[in-house]
Design a protein around this motif. Sequence first.
Motif, PDB file in Angstrom:
ATOM      1  N   ALA A 355       0.824  -1.206   0.000  1.00 46.40           N
ATOM      2  CA  ALA A 355       0.000   0.000   0.000  1.00 46.40           C
ATOM      3  C   ALA A 355       0.861   1.259   0.000  1.00 46.40           C
ATOM      4  O   ALA A 355       0.492   2.271  -0.608  1.00 46.40           O
ATOM      5  N   LEU A 356       2.010   1.191   0.677  1.00 52.21           N
ATOM      6  CA  LEU A 356       2.857   2.374   0.803  1.00 52.21           C
ATOM      7  C   LEU A 356       3.965   2.423  -0.241  1.00 52.21           C
ATOM      8  O   LEU A 356       4.667   3.424  -0.347  1.00 52.21           O
ATOM      9  N   PHE A 357       4.118   1.342  -1.003  1.00 55.21           N
ATOM     10  CA  PHE A 357       5.208   1.278  -1.975  1.00 55.21           C
ATOM     11  C   PHE A 357       5.050   2.355  -3.037  1.00 55.21           C
ATOM     12  O   PHE A 357       4.037   2.479  -3.697  1.00 55.21           O
ATOM     13  N   GLY A 358       6.062   3.167  -3.176  1.00 54.04           N
ATOM     14  CA  GLY A 358       6.038   4.212  -4.186  1.00 54.04           C
ATOM     15  C   GLY A 358       5.128   5.371  -3.864  1.00 54.04           C
ATOM     16  O   GLY A 358       4.922   6.251  -4.693  1.00 54.04           O
ATOM     17  N   ALA A 359       4.563   5.391  -2.637  1.00 53.53           N
ATOM     18  CA  ALA A 359       3.599   6.445  -2.308  1.00 53.53           C
ATOM     19  C   ALA A 359       4.261   7.797  -2.090  1.00 53.53           C
ATOM     20  O   ALA A 359       3.580   8.812  -2.060  1.00 53.53           O
ATOM     21  N   GLU A 360       5.573   7.813  -1.921  1.00 56.89           N
ATOM     22  CA  GLU A 360       6.231   9.083  -1.659  1.00 56.89           C
ATOM     23  C   GLU A 360       6.100  10.055  -2.824  1.00 56.89           C
ATOM     24  O   GLU A 360       6.238  11.251  -2.665  1.00 56.89           O
ATOM     25  N   SER A 361       5.824   9.529  -4.010  1.00 62.36           N
ATOM     26  CA  SER A 361       5.639  10.415  -5.152  1.00 62.36           C
ATOM     27  C   SER A 361       4.184  10.755  -5.391  1.00 62.36           C
ATOM     28  O   SER A 361       3.843  11.459  -6.319  1.00 62.36           O
ATOM     29  N   ALA A 362       3.296  10.232  -4.504  1.00 63.57           N
ATOM     30  CA  ALA A 362       1.861  10.444  -4.695  1.00 63.57           C
ATOM     31  C   ALA A 362       1.463  11.831  -4.227  1.00 63.57           C
ATOM     32  O   ALA A 362       2.022  12.374  -3.291  1.00 63.57           O
ATOM     33  N   ASN A 363       0.481  12.413  -4.897  1.00 62.16           N
ATOM     34  CA  ASN A 363      -0.047  13.703  -4.457  1.00 62.16           C
ATOM     35  C   ASN A 363      -1.264  13.473  -3.581  1.00 62.16           C
ATOM     36  O   ASN A 363      -1.583  12.352  -3.216  1.00 62.16           O
ATOM     37  N   VAL A 364      -1.961  14.533  -3.242  1.00 65.45           N
ATOM     38  CA  VAL A 364      -3.095  14.419  -2.335  1.00 65.45           C
ATOM     39  C   VAL A 364      -4.165  13.511  -2.891  1.00 65.45           C
ATOM     40  O   VAL A 364      -4.797  12.744  -2.172  1.00 65.45           O
ATOM     41  N   ALA A 365      -4.399  13.576  -4.206  1.00 64.00           N
ATOM     42  CA  ALA A 365      -5.448  12.750  -4.803  1.00 64.00           C
ATOM     43  C   ALA A 365      -5.164  11.280  -4.587  1.00 64.00           C
ATOM     44  O   ALA A 365      -6.058  10.486  -4.306  1.00 64.00           O
ATOM     45  N   ALA A 366      -3.864  10.890  -4.700  1.00 66.60           N
ATOM     46  CA  ALA A 366      -3.517   9.491  -4.483  1.00 66.60           C
ATOM     47  C   ALA A 366      -3.744   9.094  -3.039  1.00 66.60           C
ATOM     48  O   ALA A 366      -4.201   7.990  -2.739  1.00 66.60           O
ATOM     49  N   VAL A 367      -3.425  10.015  -2.108  1.00 66.30           N
ATOM     50  CA  VAL A 367      -3.658   9.723  -0.693  1.00 66.30           C
ATOM     51  C   VAL A 367      -5.141   9.512  -0.441  1.00 66.30           C
ATOM     52  O   VAL A 367      -5.556   8.570   0.219  1.00 66.30           O
ATOM     53  N   ASP A 368      -5.997  10.366  -1.021  1.00 65.09           N
ATOM     54  CA  ASP A 368      -7.427  10.249  -0.803  1.00 65.09           C
ATOM     55  C   ASP A 368      -7.983   8.943  -1.363  1.00 65.09           C
ATOM     56  O   ASP A 368      -8.950   8.420  -0.863  1.00 65.09           O
ATOM     57  N   SER A 369      -7.374   8.429  -2.432  1.00 68.16           N
ATOM     58  CA  SER A 369      -7.878   7.202  -3.041  1.00 68.16           C
ATOM     59  C   SER A 369      -7.378   5.973  -2.318  1.00 68.16           C
ATOM     60  O   SER A 369      -7.665   4.857  -2.730  1.00 68.16           O
ATOM     61  N   GLY A 370      -6.612   6.126  -1.250  1.00 71.97           N
ATOM     62  CA  GLY A 370      -6.217   4.983  -0.425  1.00 71.97           C
ATOM     63  C   GLY A 370      -4.773   4.581  -0.562  1.00 71.97           C
ATOM     64  O   GLY A 370      -4.406   3.502  -0.111  1.00 71.97           O
ATOM     65  N   ALA A 371      -3.898   5.399  -1.165  1.00 72.97           N
ATOM     66  CA  ALA A 371      -2.505   5.016  -1.353  1.00 72.97           C
ATOM     67  C   ALA A 371      -1.699   5.080  -0.071  1.00 72.97           C
ATOM     68  O   ALA A 371      -0.665   4.459   0.023  1.00 72.97           O
ATOM     69  N   SER A 372      -2.159   5.824   0.892  1.00 73.92           N
ATOM     70  CA  SER A 372      -1.324   6.053   2.063  1.00 73.92           C
ATOM     71  C   SER A 372      -2.098   5.938   3.354  1.00 73.92           C
ATOM     72  O   SER A 372      -2.361   4.840   3.831  1.00 73.92           O
ATOM     73  N   LEU A 373      -2.478   7.075   3.948  1.00 70.86           N
ATOM     74  CA  LEU A 373      -3.096   7.066   5.276  1.00 70.86           C
ATOM     75  C   LEU A 373      -4.326   6.194   5.335  1.00 70.86           C
ATOM     76  O   LEU A 373      -4.492   5.394   6.261  1.00 70.86           O
ATOM     77  N   ALA A 374      -5.234   6.348   4.361  1.00 71.97           N
ATOM     78  CA  ALA A 374      -6.483   5.593   4.396  1.00 71.97           C
ATOM     79  C   ALA A 374      -6.251   4.106   4.214  1.00 71.97           C
ATOM     80  O   ALA A 374      -7.046   3.288   4.673  1.00 71.97           O
ATOM     81  N   ALA A 375      -5.135   3.728   3.551  1.00 69.56           N
ATOM     82  CA  ALA A 375      -4.867   2.320   3.295  1.00 69.56           C
ATOM     83  C   ALA A 375      -4.516   1.564   4.569  1.00 69.56           C
ATOM     84  O   ALA A 375      -4.791   0.367   4.680  1.00 69.56           O
ATOM     85  N   VAL A 376      -3.924   2.255   5.538  1.00 71.72           N
ATOM     86  CA  VAL A 376      -3.462   1.573   6.750  1.00 71.72           C
ATOM     87  C   VAL A 376      -4.635   1.042   7.585  1.00 71.72           C
ATOM     88  O   VAL A 376      -4.698  -0.157   7.875  1.00 71.72           O
ATOM     89  N   PRO A 377      -5.589   1.895   7.995  1.00 70.82           N
ATOM     90  CA  PRO A 377      -6.721   1.340   8.756  1.00 70.82           C
ATOM     91  C   PRO A 377      -7.578   0.392   7.929  1.00 70.82           C
ATOM     92  O   PRO A 377      -8.131  -0.576   8.472  1.00 70.82           O
TER      93      PRO A 377
END
Length: 554
Positions: A355-377
């Motif tokens: 879920a977090l792989f390669g997320a460092e290049s993601a923008n806010v839209a990617a985070v909202d779609s579950g690439a980062s914070l939302a993916a963990v819970p």
Amino acid sequence: MGARLKRYSQIADVMVKYGFGIIADELDPDGRRRKKLFKNDTMTDNRSVYERMRLALEELGPTAVKFGQMAASDNERIPPELAVELRKLHDNVMPVPFEDLRPTIEEYCGNIDDVFEYFEETPIAAASIGQVHRGILKDGTIVAIKIQRPNITEKIETDTLIIENMASRFEKINPALRAYNLTGLIADFTEMMKRELDYVAEGKNADIFRKNFAGDPDICFPKIYWEYSGSKMLVMEYVEGVRVDDVESIKILGYEPKRYAALGFRAYLKMIFEDGFFHIDPHPGNIFVNTDGKMTFIDPGAIAVIRPERRHTFIKLLLAIVNSDVDAIIENFQKLGVRIDPDDMDEIKDGLYYALFGAESANVAAVDSGASLAAVPDLLNQYGIQIPRTLMALLKVIVMILGVGQKLDPNFNFYDNARPYLTQIVKQQYFSPKNLKRTTHVMMESLDSIMKLPKIFNNTLNKWANGKFQLEIVAKDVDRLSTTVEKATDRIIMGLLAASLVIGTSIVMYSIDIPYTANVIILMVLAYFGAFTFAIVTLVRLLYPNKKKRYYDD
């Protein structure tokens, strides 16, 4: 009970009216007359299911509207089309006629004409619990008057009881919902609604936020005029500005929208990780850009508090997510009481890494779609792992703020902004004067234990002299014992010297009145580190002497 049953029936009728009869059947299985009355309503209804959901919430009243408003900000869990419809709930709440509010106003202000030079009877905003009017005090101060809707407390108490019962019932019907801790989320919602009904608490929250951000020239909270305020009405400083998500209006004011993406994000990181006191309902209707270019937060009725010891763990958890450090994520989750089955550990780690792989290049839209914070819970929920409610609220608030940031600045990068800020907070916590004093106290206690070693050694020798215990030794062992005692004495003296150095440094540093500048803190750390290292080396040499000569029995 009668009011509750009547409300059940009203909710069921609204559900059927807008085509959600399956929910009505769960609420009111015997409503045959209602089913017959509304059975053909949705057959000719060309409105989308999401629009009908929004209309149903509006008709159900303030509690449902508030729930819809919260859901509108939860972009990662609901369809985008539904989020668009639910966002309309922020603006389309039917206002209460002014005459219905007059008794509340006069309860706190007396005669309106005696207090206000001007009172605008048409509301400038209508929300689920209250509505806001504009006025001018006798001294010329422009104020906003927030007035609670009549009888709203009784209505919300009835509705929240119904919602709690519905959540419990749905979890029994569908056990898979338990992983999402639906009843816990509803309990949080209920508690938040109760807090928002108390305008005194909201005003006090505003005062705390004003104090916390007193030194920030870019963030402000409205001033409360307590002489005209109470539990059902607040008179506060009027904010002239535009909503934070109104990009075009911000440009018309002459400001750059993307500035407020970083500013809002920084403000919330401070609220959460520095102050431990943050607003948990940051929808765009509660955040304005005023004519002076300041970001202004209003309606701070719903807040959460994080204790300092848990705050530090939350910081390390978010920093681990930012750095894609899966082991650190698991470690900090466990510190927060999250229990993970060892049999699932490898799969969960793999899922987090993916879920977090390669997320460092993601923008806010990617985070909202579950690439980062939302993916963990979400991942933990898949394994039936419940997350502490405060942590869920924290992650949700950050994702909500990022959602606003996405609209203001599509290129806003969560990781680039969060990593340096969180790293700096960790450094400040470790090297703050308060933490250094705590560390000094622990070190002094440890050194106090070392200083007791001679007394313990002396007591042992006394017991030996009094025949309390016996040792069988040969002649060559006596020489070895004598040598050992001499070396141990030398090392204890060295340890006492190290302890004296640390204690002396502590007395000097905390008895002089000097500011804790960066250079002073560095000197303190170096002094403590040197003395403590000296003491540790001495203790290690005492416990583990280097035996250059070995003895063998014949």
